[in-house]
Design a protein around this motif. Sequence first.
Motif, PDB file in Angstrom:
ATOM      1  N   THR A 103       0.877  -1.149   0.035  1.00  0.00           N
ATOM      2  CA  THR A 103      -0.009  -0.007  -0.021  1.00  0.00           C
ATOM      3  C   THR A 103       0.945   1.249  -0.035  1.00  0.00           C
ATOM      4  O   THR A 103       0.487   2.202  -0.793  1.00  0.00           O
ATOM      5  CB  THR A 103      -0.997   0.029   1.123  1.00  0.00           C
ATOM      6  OG1 THR A 103      -1.626  -1.273   0.892  1.00  0.00           O
ATOM      7  CG2 THR A 103      -1.901   1.265   1.030  1.00  0.00           C
ATOM      8  N   ASP A 129     -13.236  -3.714  -3.297  1.00  0.00           N
ATOM      9  CA  ASP A 129     -11.687  -3.758  -2.877  1.00  0.00           C
ATOM     10  C   ASP A 129     -11.461  -2.094  -2.596  1.00  0.00           C
ATOM     11  O   ASP A 129     -11.729  -1.383  -3.418  1.00  0.00           O
ATOM     12  CB  ASP A 129     -11.097  -4.395  -3.649  1.00  0.00           C
ATOM     13  CG  ASP A 129      -9.513  -4.328  -3.255  1.00  0.00           C
ATOM     14  OD1 ASP A 129      -9.243  -3.555  -1.950  1.00  0.00           O
ATOM     15  OD2 ASP A 129      -8.553  -4.943  -3.716  1.00  0.00           O
ATOM     16  N   LYS A 185      -8.608  -0.669  -2.148  1.00  0.00           N
ATOM     17  CA  LYS A 185      -7.708  -0.066  -3.077  1.00  0.00           C
ATOM     18  C   LYS A 185      -8.017   0.139  -4.418  1.00  0.00           C
ATOM     19  O   LYS A 185      -7.677   0.975  -5.301  1.00  0.00           O
ATOM     20  CB  LYS A 185      -6.345  -0.951  -3.104  1.00  0.00           C
ATOM     21  CG  LYS A 185      -5.564  -0.860  -1.771  1.00  0.00           C
ATOM     22  CD  LYS A 185      -4.401  -1.562  -1.733  1.00  0.00           C
ATOM     23  CE  LYS A 185      -3.197  -1.107  -2.393  1.00  0.00           C
ATOM     24  NZ  LYS A 185      -1.904  -1.861  -2.495  1.00  0.00           N
ATOM     25  N   ALA A 216      -6.297   3.468   3.955  1.00  0.00           N
ATOM     26  CA  ALA A 216      -6.538   2.048   3.380  1.00  0.00           C
ATOM     27  C   ALA A 216      -5.688   1.089   3.770  1.00  0.00           C
ATOM     28  O   ALA A 216      -5.793  -0.066   4.065  1.00  0.00           O
ATOM     29  CB  ALA A 216      -6.825   1.934   1.834  1.00  0.00           C
ATOM     30  N   ASP A 255      -6.119  -2.284   6.259  1.00  0.00           N
ATOM     31  CA  ASP A 255      -5.700  -3.528   5.589  1.00  0.00           C
ATOM     32  C   ASP A 255      -4.607  -4.151   6.590  1.00  0.00           C
ATOM     33  O   ASP A 255      -4.819  -5.314   7.025  1.00  0.00           O
ATOM     34  CB  ASP A 255      -5.177  -3.422   4.406  1.00  0.00           C
ATOM     35  CG  ASP A 255      -4.681  -4.582   3.694  1.00  0.00           C
ATOM     36  OD1 ASP A 255      -5.448  -5.643   4.231  1.00  0.00           O
ATOM     37  OD2 ASP A 255      -3.882  -4.585   2.735  1.00  0.00           O
ATOM     38  N   HIS A 256      -3.929  -3.516   7.016  1.00  0.00           N
ATOM     39  CA  HIS A 256      -2.816  -3.838   8.000  1.00  0.00           C
ATOM     40  C   HIS A 256      -3.376  -4.178   9.375  1.00  0.00           C
ATOM     41  O   HIS A 256      -3.027  -5.000  10.052  1.00  0.00           O
ATOM     42  CB  HIS A 256      -1.660  -2.766   8.052  1.00  0.00           C
ATOM     43  CG  HIS A 256      -0.385  -3.033   8.837  1.00  0.00           C
ATOM     44  ND1 HIS A 256      -0.052  -2.616  10.083  1.00  0.00           N
ATOM     45  CD2 HIS A 256       0.603  -3.636   8.254  1.00  0.00           C
ATOM     46  CE1 HIS A 256       1.227  -3.152  10.390  1.00  0.00           C
ATOM     47  NE2 HIS A 256       1.611  -3.695   9.243  1.00  0.00           N
ATOM     48  N   SER A 263      -8.189  -7.017   6.076  1.00  0.00           N
ATOM     49  CA  SER A 263      -9.182  -7.074   5.068  1.00  0.00           C
ATOM     50  C   SER A 263      -9.172  -5.650   4.489  1.00  0.00           C
ATOM     51  O   SER A 263      -9.082  -4.563   5.167  1.00  0.00           O
ATOM     52  CB  SER A 263     -10.714  -7.478   5.559  1.00  0.00           C
ATOM     53  OG  SER A 263     -11.626  -7.287   4.670  1.00  0.00           O
ATOM     54  N   ARG A 264      -9.476  -5.694   3.300  1.00  0.00           N
ATOM     55  CA  ARG A 264     -10.034  -4.440   2.630  1.00  0.00           C
ATOM     56  C   ARG A 264     -11.244  -4.342   1.677  1.00  0.00           C
ATOM     57  O   ARG A 264     -11.602  -3.753   0.897  1.00  0.00           O
ATOM     58  CB  ARG A 264      -8.659  -4.227   1.334  1.00  0.00           C
ATOM     59  CG  ARG A 264      -7.248  -4.079   1.957  1.00  0.00           C
ATOM     60  CD  ARG A 264      -6.705  -3.453   0.735  1.00  0.00           C
ATOM     61  NE  ARG A 264      -6.501  -4.250  -0.581  1.00  0.00           N
ATOM     62  CZ  ARG A 264      -5.799  -4.841  -1.150  1.00  0.00           C
ATOM     63  NH1 ARG A 264      -4.422  -4.937  -0.633  1.00  0.00           N
ATOM     64  NH2 ARG A 264      -5.769  -5.300  -2.404  1.00  0.00           N
ATOM     65  N   ASP A 265     -12.031  -5.502   2.158  1.00  0.00           N
ATOM     66  CA  ASP A 265     -13.184  -5.598   1.372  1.00  0.00           C
ATOM     67  C   ASP A 265     -14.346  -4.887   1.779  1.00  0.00           C
ATOM     68  O   ASP A 265     -14.698  -4.977   3.425  1.00  0.00           O
ATOM     69  CB  ASP A 265     -13.600  -7.149   1.571  1.00  0.00           C
ATOM     70  CG  ASP A 265     -14.541  -7.515   0.510  1.00  0.00           C
ATOM     71  OD1 ASP A 265     -15.487  -6.651   0.077  1.00  0.00           O
ATOM     72  OD2 ASP A 265     -14.731  -8.743  -0.026  1.00  0.00           O
TER      73      ASP A 265
END
Lengths: 495, 979
Positions: free
Chosen positions: B242, B298, B300, B347, B351-352, B356-358
Motif C-alpha cells: 500500500t 476492494d 484499493k 486504506a 488492511d494492515h 481486510s480491504r473488502d
Amino acid sequence: MSIHWLVILPILLPLSGAVFGLLLRKFARLQFSLSLAAMLVALASSVGLLIYTFNESPVVVQIGRWPAPAGITLVGDLLSAFMVVMSQTVLTTGLLYAVACRDKCVHYPAFYPLFLILATGLTGSFLTGDLFNLFVFAELMVISGSLLTASADDRYGVEAAYKYFYISLLASVFLLLACGALYASYGTLNIADLARRIQTSPNLPLTQISMVLLLAFFMVKSAVVPFHFWQPDFHAASPTAVSAMLSSVIVKLGIYGFLRMTSLLFLEQAGLIRAALIVLGCVGVLLGGFSAIGANHLKRMLAYSTIGQIGFILVGIGWGTPLSLTAALVFAFNHSLIKSAMLMLAGAMASRAAVKSAAFNILEGIGKASPLAGGLFLIGGIALAGIPPTNGFISKLVLFKSGLEVQAFAALALIGAASALSLVYVLRAFMQIWWKMPTSGVKTKPDGDRLIAPALLLGGCVALGLWSEPLIGLSMQIVNWMAEPGRYIQAVFGG
Amino acid sequence: MNLWLIAPLSLLLIGILLALAAARRKIAAVRLAWMLAVWPAAAFACLAWLTAANANNSPLTLSYAWLPSLNLSFSLYLDGLSALFALLITGIGSLVTIYSGYYFEKDDSSWRFQSYLLTFMAAMLGLVLAGDVITLFIFWEGTSLTSFLLIAYKTSDEEARRGAFKALFITGGGGIAMLAGLLFIGITVGDMGYASILSGGDVLRNHPFYPAMLGLIAFGAFTKSAQAPAHIWLPQAMTAPTPASAFLHSATMVKAGVYLLARLNPALGFTDLWFWLLSLFGLATMITGAYLGFKQNDLKALLAYSTISQLGALVALIGQDTEIAFKALVISILAHALYKSALFLTAGIVDHETGSRDLRRLGGLARAMPFTATAATISGLSMSGLPPLFGFLAKETQLATSVHPGLPPILNVLFPLVVVAAGALLLGQGGLFVYDVFFKRPADPKHPVRGHEPRWGMWLAPMIPAIISLAVGVLPEPEFLASFLAHSAAASYGSKVKVSLALWSGVNIPLFLSAIAVSTGSLLFIQRKRIRPVLQAFLPQFSFNHLYDATLRGGDALARQFTRLQNGHLRFYLSIMLVALGIILWLFQAIPFDFLTMQPASSLLSVDGLALLRVFTLSMAGLSAFTTIFLRRDLFAILALSVSGLAVAVWIALEPAPDVALVQIVVDLLATVILVLSLTRLPRLQREKAREFTYRQSRPGLLRDGLIALGSGLLVALLVYISLQTRPHESLLAPYFAQNAKPLAGAKDIVGAILVDFRGFDTFFEIVVFASAGLGIHMLLHYAARKAGDHEDPEPTPGPLKQHPVTGVAGLPTSPLLHLLAYALLPLAFLLAVVQLMYGHDQPGDGFTAGVFISLAIGSWYVIFGYQATKQRLPWLRSGYLIAYGLLLALINGLLGAWFGSGFMAPLNYGQMLNLPLPQGFYLSNAFIFEVAICLAVLGGATYILDNLGRPRELNLESDALLQAIQEEPTTQMESETT
C-alpha cells in the motif's frame, strides 16, 4: 620497437598463448594463467593500436615485406582496431567465465588452446587486408568454434557443432567462390587493391555475383535472416563460454564486413546493399523478437534475441548516414557486452539446476536463492530492451535519432515495436527464473565465481549507459574515416 | 546555472545508499524509516528554499554536457510547474517513507522496500526536474522500472507478477513511442532543452509531421497516466504494497504523463488536434474511471479507479488551453495528491490492522481507530468535492472550465455532463470509503472485523495531508500558496494565470452544477445497496483487459509459428540458405545472362595432344562424384569420392601444376583413410540408421533437393566459365612472382615461393587450422565422447586381444611380409619427407606433403601392427607436442625474420649469412625452417586424428583419470562451504 607490432601482436599473442598452452597441457592452472595473460597482453596491444590509429594514422603491415598486392597486408585502421578491442575485451571475460564455470569441457587440455585459436581467428579476420587471408582466419574460427562446441557437456553438443560446421562450411564456399571470381575479374585479392580496381571498372560480368556471394558469407557469420539458422540450435548446446563469444563478438564479423563492403569495396552498388540490409534487418528484428518470445529455453531465447539485435544494427548500416553508421557501431559494441553477459548468466543459472539445462521449465524459480544473479540479469535485460541507465538505451537513442533524421518512419515504427518485444521476453524470463516459486524443492548448487565475468561486463554496460561520450565520439571518428575510402587505399599503397 | 539544483537529487541518493547499507544490518524497520525519511524531507526543504529564494520566478537551470557529440546534455530545470510536482514528490515521499517503516515493522527486509521506494522517488524527482527531454526520458523509464519492482514486491504471488509485467509492458511500450516523439521534436527545433522546445512552438505546430510527434508523445503520456483504454494496468498495480500504491499510483508516477503534457503545452498545445485528442481521451477516462470505481468492493481498487477518473480530468483540462483550465489544473493536482495519498494510506492502515480491504466485510472502525477515521473522513469528503475542503475548490474550478464559452458544440454539453457525472460518482465513492468502512455497522455483526489504532507514526502520515486539505479550505486565503500555484499554472499555460483559493466565488453556473453533482451523488450513495449490484451485473465481462490478453495470446501464437521455422533439420536450413542466395542473386540481377551469347575464349577450345586424357580424367572425376549419390554403402561411397579426388589430381597434373596435384593426391589419400577409419568407430546399427534416413525421401523432397543441387552446381559452373572467359590475359601478380621468386625468395618453384614466402602468412594459419582439427578431434573423442557414455566397442572383436602380441586392425593377425613392408615404409617416408623439405623450394613438394607422407606411413603401421604395438614402437610420436613444437617453430621463425630481417616472416637465408657449406640446391633459409614447422604441425595433426580413430576403446587411461578428477571436482572446498 616498430609500430607494426601493434597490428601483429593482437593476432600472434593469442596464438602463442595457444601454443604454450599445448606445451603445458599437463598443468591446468598454469595453462589457464598463461592463456589469460596472453589475452590480456593482446588486449593491451590492441588498445594501443586503437589509440595509435586514433591519434596518428592507420598501421599497415606488409607481411614479410612483400609489397602490397603481391604479399599479404594487415591493416589496422580505426574500424578494425575498434572491432578488435571490442572482441578481445569480451574474449578475455569469456576466459574468466570459462575458468569459473566448472563445466567439464573446460578441463580438457585442448580447451583453452582452442579458445585462444578462436580468438586468433576473429582478431585476424578484422585485421587482415586480404580477402583470401580472411578466408583462412574465418576457417580458423569455424574449426575451433565447432570443435569446442562438439565437446560440450550438453549431449546435443555434437549435433549443434555439426550444424554449425556445415552451415559455416557453406559460408566458406561462398567466400571462396567470391575470392575466385574477384581474382579472375580483377587479378588481385588485396582488399585495398580490389577497392581501387572495382572503383575504376565496377561492372565486370562477375562483380555483382561476387558481391552477393561475399554478402551471403557475411550474412551467415552475422546470423542475418534467412542465413540465421545455425544460431538458435547452436546456442542451446554449446559450452557457455564459447556460445557467449559466438553470439556476441563473432557475429560482429558480418557487421564489419557489411561496413567494409558499403564503404570501401562496392561503392557503386552500396545503395543496393544498404536497401537489402534494411529489408533483411527489419525481417530479422521481427523474426528474432517473436521467436525469442516463443522460445522455451533461455539460451535459445538469447540466440533469437541476437538475430533481432543484429537486425537493428543492419538497419543502422542500411540508412547509411554518418549518424546511423555511428549508431550501428555503438549498437554493435554495446550488444557484444550485453549479450555475452546475458549468456554467461544463463549458463550460470543452468549450472545451478539439478539437471544442467537452460530450459525454462527446469530453471523455473531457481533464481530465488541467487538475488545477485537476478539483479545482474535484470540489468542486462533492460539493456537488451534499451532502457536507461544502460548502454542499450544509448544504442537505441542514437539509432532512433538517426532514423528520425532520415525520416525512415516505416522502419522506425517496426524497430520501435520490436523493442517492445524484447521487453516482453526479457521480463518473462526474469520473472520465471527469479520470481516464480521453484517447482518441487529443487536442490540448487551455489553460484561460485561464475558471476564475476558477467558482473564485469554488466558493470561496463552501466558505466557506458551513464557516460558513453568516448564510445560515441570514437564511433563518429570511425565513420568519418570510413567516409573516405581513398585514405584506406592510400594507407595500404603509400604515396 | 544553479548548482544547488543538483542538491535534492543528491540528498535522495544518500538515502538510497543508506537503505542499501542497511541490507546486512539488523536495524528495526521503524528506526530505519525515520533515518531515511530525513533525506526526502531535506530535499523538500531544499526545493522549498530554492523556490522561495527565486524572487523573479525565472526558471533555474543546470546543464552539463553529457554526450557532446550528439549535442545532448544532462540538464535540470526548476520553474513553477516542476516545483509543484517536486514539492509534492518529496513532501509526500517523506511521509510515505515514515509510514512504510510501520507498515513493514515486522519485516526484516524493509530495507529492500525502502531502497526501491527511494530509488523511485529519485527517478520521479529527476523526471520533473529534468531540463531537457532526454534527461526526462531517462528518469521516466526509471520510474517505470522501479514501479515494476514495487508492484511485484511479493514476487511469489502470481497476480503481482502479472500486474508488474502488465504495467511495465504498457508504460514501457508507451515509453518507446514517446522517445521517438521527444527526439523528433528535439531534432525539429534543433535542441533537446526546454528552452528551445518551449520557444519553438510555432515551428513544431507548423511542421508537416506535427500530428506524428504529438501522437507519439501523447501515446507515452497516456499510457503512463492510465488514460483509457491503457488504464488497465493501474488497477492491477494495486498488488503493490500500500505505501507504494499511495505514492506511485496515486500521487506521483501516474501524474508523470500529466506533467509531460502540461510541460509541453506551450510547444505542442493550442491546436485543434491537441484540443480534441486530450479532451476526448481525458473525458472518456474520467467517466470510465468514475463509473468503474463505483462498482468495486476492494478499497484499493476503488481508489485506483477514482485516481484514473481524476487523471482523465487533468488531461482534459490541459487540452482546453484556457486560463481557467490551468488554474483548475494546478489546484486539482494539489488537491488530488493530498486527498488521494491520505486515502491510500488509511486504506493501508485498515488492511494492515484488520487484514481486510473488502467493503462488504468492513464497518464500524471509527471507534477503534479514531485518528485514522478522522484523516479518512476529511480526505474522503475532499474527494467527494464537498466544502469546506480543498477538493471542493478543485471540483468547482473544473466545473467552471467545463462551461467556458469557447467550447465547440457537442463538447459544450458533453464536458459539463461528464464532470458532473464523474463528480457524482466520486462523491458516492467517497461515501463508500468513509461511511462503509468507519461508521456503518459491520455486515456480519457476529464476526466483526476487529482492529485498533496503529502506532502514531502510521496514522500521522495520512493525517498531515488531510489537515492541509482542510486548512487550505478553512483558513483565510494563503497568499503564498496562491501565488505559487499561479506560477505553476503560468509555466504550463505559457502566460500569466490568476489563481485565487477562495472557496466562495458567488452564485454562478458552476455552483449550480456542483449542486446537481452533490445531490445526484448523495442519491447514488444512499441507494448504493440497490445501484451497485445492478452496475456490477451490467457487462461484468467487458474490459479492455481482454484486448490486452488477446494481444499477448496473439503474440504468443505468432511466436510459436516463428519458432516452428527452426525445425532442427540441417537439410532444411541449407536448402533455405541456397534458395535465399539464389533469390538475392536474382533480385540484384547479378547473373550476367549475356554469357550465353559470348564467344568462347580460344584458350577453352584449344586442343592439344593431351585432350583425350583430359576428357578421360574429367569424366572420371564427374562420374565417380555422381556415383557417390547412388552408392548406398558408405564405404563404397567414400571410395568413389576418393577416386573423384584422384582424377582431379590427374587433371591438375595435366595443367601442368605438379605441386598442386601432389597436394591434392596426399590430401585425398589422407581424407579417405580418415573417413574409412571413422567408419570403424560407428556402430553398425547407427550406420544402417543413417543410411535409411539419408535415402528416406519423398518424391517432391527428392525433386526439391535435386533442383537445389542442380542450381548450385550450375552457379559454380557459370562462375568458372565466366572467370575463364573474362580473366585478364595478363595476371597482375604472376609477373611479380615470376620475377622475384628466385632473387628475393630464393625459390625456382613459384608455387613454393607463394606458399611459404609471398603468402606464407596464409599457410601459417592454414596449418593452425589443420592442427586445430587434430586437437579438437582428440578432445572430442578422447574426452567428450567418453564422458557422454560412448564406451561400447562398436563391433565386438573376435577373441581376446592378448593372444597375438602383434595384431592388426580389429585384432586380425597380420603376416610377417606385411610387417616387413611396414618397416620399410616408414624410413622411406621419412627420406621422402626430408628430400621434399630440403628441395621443396625448387622442386614440387613441400612441408605439407612431407607431413602427410609420414602420417600415412604411420597410418599403415596402425593397420598392420595394431594400436598398442605401434605405440610401443614409436614412443616419440606424441601428436599434441608435435603440433605445439611445429607451431612454436613457425612462430619463432617468423619472429627471427623480424629480428634479423626486415619484419615478421621476412625472408632470410641463414646459410648465406653464416657462410655454411651446403649441398647444391639446398638453402638453409627461414623458408626451410618454416617448411619443417609445417611438416611437424601437419604430422601432429594428422596422427592425432589417426591415433584417436584407430584407438581400441579400452585404452583411455589418460582421459579416464581426468574425467574422474572432473567428476570429483564439484565437492571441493568452495562448493561444500556454501552448501
